[in-house]
Scaffold this motif. Structure first.
Motif, PDB file in Angstrom:
ATOM      1  N   SER A  83       0.743  -1.267   0.350  1.00 27.94           N
ATOM      2  CA  SER A  83       0.209   0.135   0.200  1.00 27.94           C
ATOM      3  C   SER A  83       0.842   1.293   0.518  1.00 27.94           C
ATOM      4  O   SER A  83       0.933   1.967  -0.380  1.00 27.94           O
ATOM      5  CB  SER A  83      -1.053   0.623   0.914  1.00 27.94           C
ATOM      6  N   GLU A  84       2.541   1.251   0.710  1.00 29.12           N
ATOM      7  CA  GLU A  84       3.123   2.321   0.406  1.00 29.12           C
ATOM      8  C   GLU A  84       3.466   2.264  -0.422  1.00 29.12           C
ATOM      9  O   GLU A  84       3.740   1.690  -1.629  1.00 29.12           O
ATOM     10  CB  GLU A  84       3.883   1.537   1.406  1.00 29.12           C
ATOM     11  N   THR A  85       3.554   3.663  -1.342  1.00 23.85           N
ATOM     12  CA  THR A  85       3.853   4.181  -2.558  1.00 23.85           C
ATOM     13  C   THR A  85       4.849   4.566  -3.159  1.00 23.85           C
ATOM     14  O   THR A  85       6.246   5.304  -2.067  1.00 23.85           O
ATOM     15  CB  THR A  85       2.453   4.965  -2.734  1.00 23.85           C
ATOM     16  N   LYS A  86       5.924   4.952  -3.855  1.00 22.46           N
ATOM     17  CA  LYS A  86       6.319   5.280  -4.115  1.00 22.46           C
ATOM     18  C   LYS A  86       6.864   6.316  -5.432  1.00 22.46           C
ATOM     19  O   LYS A  86       6.410   6.280  -6.694  1.00 22.46           O
ATOM     20  CB  LYS A  86       7.863   4.951  -3.984  1.00 22.46           C
ATOM     21  N   LEU A  87       7.174   7.473  -5.572  1.00 19.38           N
ATOM     22  CA  LEU A  87       6.850   8.430  -6.751  1.00 19.38           C
ATOM     23  C   LEU A  87       8.346   8.847  -7.790  1.00 19.38           C
ATOM     24  O   LEU A  87       9.543   8.178  -7.009  1.00 19.38           O
ATOM     25  CB  LEU A  87       6.952   9.886  -6.337  1.00 19.38           C
ATOM     26  N   ASP A 100       9.258  12.052 -16.419  1.00 22.77           N
ATOM     27  CA  ASP A 100       8.308  12.221 -15.372  1.00 22.77           C
ATOM     28  C   ASP A 100       7.745  11.114 -14.601  1.00 22.77           C
ATOM     29  O   ASP A 100       8.098   9.877 -14.432  1.00 22.77           O
ATOM     30  CB  ASP A 100       7.313  13.017 -16.342  1.00 22.77           C
ATOM     31  N   GLY A 101       7.030  12.120 -12.930  1.00 17.41           N
ATOM     32  CA  GLY A 101       6.572  11.412 -11.972  1.00 17.41           C
ATOM     33  C   GLY A 101       5.500  10.984 -11.941  1.00 17.41           C
ATOM     34  O   GLY A 101       4.368  11.123 -12.641  1.00 17.41           O
ATOM     35  N   VAL A 102       6.196   9.161 -11.677  1.00 16.93           N
ATOM     36  CA  VAL A 102       4.364   8.768 -11.795  1.00 16.93           C
ATOM     37  C   VAL A 102       4.301   7.753 -10.135  1.00 16.93           C
ATOM     38  O   VAL A 102       5.598   7.080  -9.369  1.00 16.93           O
ATOM     39  CB  VAL A 102       4.938   8.030 -12.513  1.00 16.93           C
ATOM     40  N   GLU A 103       3.748   8.062  -9.279  1.00 18.40           N
ATOM     41  CA  GLU A 103       3.639   7.151  -8.212  1.00 18.40           C
ATOM     42  C   GLU A 103       3.214   5.721  -8.136  1.00 18.40           C
ATOM     43  O   GLU A 103       1.823   5.314  -9.086  1.00 18.40           O
ATOM     44  CB  GLU A 103       2.682   7.478  -7.435  1.00 18.40           C
ATOM     45  N   ARG A 104       3.448   4.983  -7.597  1.00 19.34           N
ATOM     46  CA  ARG A 104       3.219   3.294  -7.899  1.00 19.34           C
ATOM     47  C   ARG A 104       3.833   2.425  -6.196  1.00 19.34           C
ATOM     48  O   ARG A 104       4.333   2.825  -5.575  1.00 19.34           O
ATOM     49  CB  ARG A 104       4.075   2.615  -9.064  1.00 19.34           C
TER      50      ARG A 104
END
Ligand code: NI
Length: 170
Positions: A83-87, A100-104
């Protein structure tokens, strides 16, 4: 070792849905070899078969600095995602020059088949987790710019089409 032609966004073929691989033969091994050569030549860290206009669920990844750690994922599925995401600033061989930044999800667990059709599971975080998810999106016909705002995406599309026109003019 022929290098394969990489489709460039917004080529509509990048949006085709890949089918599962069912035959593990010499043709598949040659495709993997050609995709690896193409990845290393680019150079990039990941390439999905969709990007070379082969619409089968196959991805090659190498996140090493030394181009000697090829990982092959066939028919990959995500078993678990944190559930923790990272950009992360992503790029793509089909959208050259754009980052470019993507959060997954920051961590994932994946099940896939290797080149011989043998199942394996891998837990990934960091760049590998980003890369697996990015390449799996390609198999679903999704390019990372689709996570960006419509404004940004349209700007990228316009720039890519302009560059294509200029290249065609020579
Ligand atoms: Ni990509």
């Amino acid at each position: 070792m022929p290098l394969l032609n990489i489709l460039l966004y917004p080529d509509p073929r990048l949006h085709k849905i890949a089918k599962p691989v069912t035959v593990f033969d010499a043709r598949l091994k040659k495709l993997i070899k050609d995709m690896a050569d193409t990845l290393y030549d680019a150079p990039g860290v990941g390439l999905a078969a969709s990007q070379v206009d082969v619409h089968e669920q196959l991805v090659v990844i190498d996140t090493s600095d030394t181009q000697d750690d090829l990982q092959v994922f066939i028919n990959p599925e995500i078993l678990w995602a944190s559930s923790e995401t990272k950009l992360y600033d992503e790029g793509c061989l089909s959208v050259p020059g754009v980052y470019d930044g993507v959060e997954r999800p920051a961590q994932i667990k994946v099940r896939a088949l290797d080149a011989d059709g043998k199942a394996f599971e891998v837990s990934a975080d960091g760049l590998l987790a980003v890369c697996i998810q990015h390449e799996m999106d390609h198999l679903k016909g999704k390019v990372f710019v689709e996570y960006l705002s419509p404004l940004k995406r349209n700007r990228i599309k316009a720039r890519m089409l302009k560059e294509e026109r200029q290249q065609r003019r020579g």
